[in-house]
Design a protein around this motif. Structure first.
Motif, PDB file in Angstrom:
ATOM      1  N   TRP A 170      52.040  59.576  38.667  1.00  0.00           N
ATOM      2  CA  TRP A 170      50.777  58.874  38.379  1.00  0.00           C
ATOM      3  C   TRP A 170      50.521  57.747  39.387  1.00  0.00           C
ATOM      4  CZ3 TRP A 170      50.383  53.939  35.403  1.00  0.00           C
ATOM      5  CH2 TRP A 170      49.047  53.554  35.241  1.00  0.00           C
ATOM      6  N   LEU A 171      51.534  56.911  39.604  1.00  0.00           N
ATOM      7  CA  LEU A 171      51.366  55.797  40.543  1.00  0.00           C
ATOM      8  C   LEU A 171      51.179  56.305  41.968  1.00  0.00           C
ATOM      9  CD1 LEU A 171      54.096  53.357  39.177  1.00  0.00           C
ATOM     10  CD2 LEU A 171      51.623  53.012  39.084  1.00  0.00           C
ATOM     11  N   GLY A 172      51.947  57.340  42.332  1.00  0.00           N
ATOM     12  CA  GLY A 172      51.819  57.899  43.678  1.00  0.00           C
ATOM     13  C   GLY A 172      50.457  58.515  43.907  1.00  0.00           C
ATOM     14  N   ASP A 173      49.939  59.204  42.911  1.00  0.00           N
ATOM     15  CA  ASP A 173      48.615  59.806  43.015  1.00  0.00           C
ATOM     16  C   ASP A 173      47.550  58.739  43.226  1.00  0.00           C
ATOM     17  OD1 ASP A 173      46.876  62.184  42.744  1.00  0.00           O
ATOM     18  OD2 ASP A 173      46.178  61.200  40.913  1.00  0.00           O
ATOM     19  N   LYS A 174      47.636  57.649  42.439  1.00  0.00           N
ATOM     20  CA  LYS A 174      46.672  56.556  42.580  1.00  0.00           C
ATOM     21  C   LYS A 174      46.830  55.866  43.936  1.00  0.00           C
ATOM     22  CE  LYS A 174      45.815  53.720  39.197  1.00  0.00           C
ATOM     23  NZ  LYS A 174      44.379  53.942  38.973  1.00  0.00           N
ATOM     24  N   ALA A 175      48.074  55.692  44.370  1.00  0.00           N
ATOM     25  CA  ALA A 175      48.319  55.033  45.648  1.00  0.00           C
ATOM     26  C   ALA A 175      47.715  55.828  46.799  1.00  0.00           C
ATOM     27  CB  ALA A 175      49.828  54.857  45.856  1.00  0.00           C
ATOM     28  N   ARG A 177      45.285  58.068  46.690  1.00  0.00           N
ATOM     29  CA  ARG A 177      43.827  58.110  46.592  1.00  0.00           C
ATOM     30  C   ARG A 177      43.184  56.807  47.070  1.00  0.00           C
ATOM     31  NH1 ARG A 177      41.450  61.664  42.456  1.00  0.00           N
ATOM     32  NH2 ARG A 177      42.981  63.225  41.818  1.00  0.00           N
ATOM     33  N   THR A 178      43.818  55.675  46.762  1.00  0.00           N
ATOM     34  CA  THR A 178      43.220  54.369  47.049  1.00  0.00           C
ATOM     35  C   THR A 178      43.795  53.717  48.310  1.00  0.00           C
ATOM     36  OG1 THR A 178      44.847  53.254  45.634  1.00  0.00           O
ATOM     37  CG2 THR A 178      42.775  53.958  44.602  1.00  0.00           C
ATOM     38  N   ARG A 179      44.775  54.376  48.940  1.00  0.00           N
ATOM     39  CA  ARG A 179      45.457  53.828  50.111  1.00  0.00           C
ATOM     40  C   ARG A 179      45.991  52.428  49.805  1.00  0.00           C
ATOM     41  NH1 ARG A 179      42.193  55.097  55.631  1.00  0.00           N
ATOM     42  NH2 ARG A 179      43.862  53.719  56.358  1.00  0.00           N
ATOM     43  N   SER A 180      46.705  52.325  48.679  1.00  0.00           N
ATOM     44  CA  SER A 180      47.228  51.040  48.223  1.00  0.00           C
ATOM     45  C   SER A 180      48.727  50.956  48.490  1.00  0.00           C
ATOM     46  CB  SER A 180      46.955  50.869  46.720  1.00  0.00           C
ATOM     47  OG  SER A 180      47.679  49.778  46.200  1.00  0.00           O
ATOM     48  N   ILE A 181      49.134  50.037  49.345  1.00  0.00           N
ATOM     49  CA  ILE A 181      50.549  49.826  49.628  1.00  0.00           C
ATOM     50  C   ILE A 181      51.287  49.290  48.392  1.00  0.00           C
ATOM     51  CG2 ILE A 181      52.197  48.433  50.959  1.00  0.00           C
ATOM     52  CD1 ILE A 181      51.171  50.785  52.495  1.00  0.00           C
ATOM     53  N   PRO A 182      50.730  48.325  47.653  1.00  0.00           N
ATOM     54  CA  PRO A 182      51.429  47.865  46.442  1.00  0.00           C
ATOM     55  C   PRO A 182      51.699  48.999  45.449  1.00  0.00           C
ATOM     56  CG  PRO A 182      49.722  46.305  47.040  1.00  0.00           C
ATOM     57  CD  PRO A 182      49.530  47.488  47.929  1.00  0.00           C
ATOM     58  N   LEU A 183      50.710  49.877  45.238  1.00  0.00           N
ATOM     59  CA  LEU A 183      50.924  51.004  44.333  1.00  0.00           C
ATOM     60  C   LEU A 183      51.965  51.975  44.897  1.00  0.00           C
ATOM     61  CD1 LEU A 183      47.362  51.905  42.973  1.00  0.00           C
ATOM     62  CD2 LEU A 183      49.300  50.954  41.702  1.00  0.00           C
ATOM     63  N   LEU A 184      51.955  52.143  46.228  1.00  0.00           N
ATOM     64  CA  LEU A 184      52.956  53.021  46.850  1.00  0.00           C
ATOM     65  C   LEU A 184      54.358  52.460  46.628  1.00  0.00           C
ATOM     66  CD1 LEU A 184      53.399  55.538  48.710  1.00  0.00           C
ATOM     67  CD2 LEU A 184      53.497  53.910  50.599  1.00  0.00           C
ATOM     68  N   LYS A 215      48.337  61.600  55.189  1.00  0.00           N
ATOM     69  CA  LYS A 215      46.912  61.425  54.886  1.00  0.00           C
ATOM     70  C   LYS A 215      46.359  60.093  55.375  1.00  0.00           C
ATOM     71  CE  LYS A 215      44.757  62.933  51.394  1.00  0.00           C
ATOM     72  NZ  LYS A 215      44.191  63.198  50.059  1.00  0.00           N
ATOM     73  N   TRP A 216      47.168  59.062  55.354  1.00  0.00           N
ATOM     74  CA  TRP A 216      46.662  57.751  55.710  1.00  0.00           C
ATOM     75  C   TRP A 216      46.510  57.608  57.227  1.00  0.00           C
ATOM     76  CZ3 TRP A 216      49.801  53.923  52.103  1.00  0.00           C
ATOM     77  CH2 TRP A 216      49.427  54.177  50.769  1.00  0.00           C
ATOM     78  N   LYS A 217      45.651  56.701  57.620  1.00  0.00           N
ATOM     79  CA  LYS A 217      45.378  56.462  59.034  1.00  0.00           C
ATOM     80  C   LYS A 217      45.662  55.003  59.386  1.00  0.00           C
ATOM     81  CE  LYS A 217      43.711  60.651  59.367  1.00  0.00           C
ATOM     82  NZ  LYS A 217      44.483  61.713  60.071  1.00  0.00           N
TER      83      LYS A 217
END
Length: 539
Positions: A170-175, A177-184, A215-217
């Motif tokens: 769940w957290l990885g999916d959100k991270a 999708r939102t390109r969030s380092i804290p969530l990652l 996926k991230w750039k």
């Protein structure tokens, strides 16, 4: 002049780029929370009540005697002492308990809480991909798995491991999708936690880090690297330390082609059984091509032949006509009559055929992260079977929500009333099966334990009583010194235990009957008996 909202704008997409669901009401969120709460109360609350009423919530179950012994020692002394029967990492569910680990009741209430969390994070993950209604449907499927209630009220590693796994999903999916380092970072931490319970969580940990990097750039892409390197270092250090502990149950490998093939067939049929309500709700055979029909009928035929001729059915341990983890007890029991068991196998075969025909017609579709996760998870499970490790039904819990994401993304349940009704009956059937399994195992375990405890209270040493794997393992002061005994007595697997007395679910051919204890087979009804016998083998 008042304007009318055309009826065809329900759930419309407006040109300004805003998705509007005009069916939503101010209470729609409340209704979904109410349904989720109901699922949790039924799938976790009822098993917890059954375990509490019988006293089963305060005694070890199945393999968890070893987990409980390790936790008790850690809670008392702060030391980790393995007992020769603990192949999975386990420590991630032991260390967080701290001093509370000295009590079996506290250990198992901890798992009860984690079972609730598992259902919540499964719902949140499914909701982000499938919407509220199908997320509730999928969460109910997870909660009605036949082994779920017993696992939710015992200190087995499966629920803690599945919780950490799905939290990372769940957290990885959100991270991603939102390109969030804290969530990652949070996803990575939950994945590491999961690895310290069961190594299976490596699948999702690897997937989240790999897909985020791909996926991230720009700057975010390269920030994934130190997070991933940190995870590798921590996991490697943990594994090195764990392998250095004495009395570890280290991995042994041996390839057996027949056993490997059996595991694969049984895993497919077991998952098909779990997904029966889904198969019944999405299948539209009248739309299938000839190829889909041929493959579906071939699957059905292969399943029937496997069950009737080759004695290959479902993955065992909790799915067993003799009762959940029947191998850990002494005596003969029949939980599911032969005719009903064959009916369950038939349901699994039919479900597998329906799923094959449907997915050939409309293939499932996963996003990159979900696809990578289920791919790695499948590879890991297949590799485990290939090296000769046992595969149990309880290892498949995390497959269910991941499969649902791919299957239901392209195959929505039918709006046909009859089909919806049949699917509802199927999920109700799974719930009954799950609660029956929970009640049966809970009542049987408690009855055996209490009969043995009464014997011990009369002055007989607990180590002279064979009341099953949990009793012998828990009361022994020594590590397990051999593989599970083929002699019918678990006492021979510990150097300080003897089978002077047996506590069994049926009368054994040898030994004098000194007591019997009647109990309700399913907690509230049914008649069963525990037999206490003296073997006459101890001076």
């Amino acid at each position: 002049m008042p304007t009318r909202t055309p009826s065809n704008l329900t759930g419309a997409h407006l040109d300004m780029g805003i998705d509007v669901d005009l069916r939503a009401t101010p209470t729609s969120g409340d209704r979904s929370q109410l349904w989720l709460t109901t699922i949790i109360l039924v799938c976790v609350g009822i098993p917890t009540l059954l375990a509490a009423v019988t006293g089963s919530l305060a005694i070890p179950h199945n393999d968890a005697w070893s987990h409980s012994r390790i936790a008790k020692v850690f809670g008392t002394t702060g030391q980790i002492e393995l007992v020769g029967w603990n192949r999975s990492a386990l420590l991630g569910q032991i260390i967080p308990l701290g001093p509370l680990g000295r009590w079996v009741l506290a250990q198992q209430l901890f798992v009860v809480v984690l079972a609730m969390v598992l259902l919540i994070v499964s719902y949140l993950f499914l909701k982000s991909h499938l919407g509220t209604r199908l997320a509730l449907f999928g969460t109910a499927l997870v909660g009605t798995l036949p082994m779920f209630g017993l696992l939710a009220t015992s200190f087995m590693a499966d629920i803690p491991a599945a919780t950490a796994f799905m939290l990372c999903v769940w957290l990885g999916d959100k991270a991603i999708r939102t390109r969030s380092i804290p969530l990652l970072i949070l996803a990575t931490l939950s994945g590491i936690w999961g690895v310290t319970i069961r190594e299976q969580t490596l699948a999702v940990l690897a997937a989240v880090l790999l897909i985020a990097f791909l996926k991230w750039k720009g700057r975010d892409k390269w920030l994934v690297v130190p997070v991933g390197m940190g995870a590798v270092v921590v996991v490697a250090a943990f594994e090195y330390w764990r392998q250095s502990l004495p009395l570890g149950d280290h991995l042994t490998t041996s390839f057996d082609a027949a056993r490997f093939d059996r595991y694969l067939v049984e895993a497919v049929l077991t998952l098909a059984l779990f997904l029966t309500p889904v198969a019944l709700s999405i299948s539209r055979p009248w739309h299938w091509s000839l190829a889909a029909w041929v493959l579906a009928l071939t699957t059905l035929g292969a399943g029937v032949v496997s069950g009737l001729k080759l004695n290959i059915g479902l993955l065992g341990n909790y799915l067993d006509p003799a009762g959940p983890y029947a191998v850990t007890q002494t005596g003969i029991t029949v939980f599911i009559p032969a005719l009903l068991w064959h009916g369950i196998l038939a349901c699994a075969c039919i479900s597998a055929a329906l799923l094959v025909g449907t997915l050939i017609t409309t293939p499932p579709r996963w996003d990159q992260f979900s696809g990578a996760t289920i791919g790695f998870l499948t590879l890991g499970t297949v590799a485990q079977a290939a090296v000769g490790q046992e595969i149990f039904d309880r290892y498949l819990i995390t497959f269910v929500p991941l499969i649902l994401v791919g299957v239901l993304s392209t195959n929505r349940p039918s709006s046909n009333t009859a089909q919806r009704t049949i699917s509802a009956i199927a999920i109700a059937g799974l719930l009954v099966f799950s609660l029956a399994t929970t009640a049966y195992g809970t009542a049987r375990d408690a009855a055996r334990w209490h009969a043995a405890q009464e014997l011990a209270d009369s002055g007989i040493p607990a180590t002279d009583i064979d009341a099953g794997f949990e009793w012998v393992g828990w009361h022994s002061g020594q590590p397990m010194t051999a593989a599970p005994s083929a002699t019918g007595s678990w006492a021979s697997d510990f150097s300080d235990t003897r089978a002077c007395y047996t506590v069994a679910s049926s009368q054994l051919p040898a030994g004098e009957v000194i007591a019997t204890h009647d109990y309700n087979t399913f907690v509230l009804f049914g008649d069963s008996t525990i037999w206490v016998q003296s073997t006459g083998t101890c001076a």
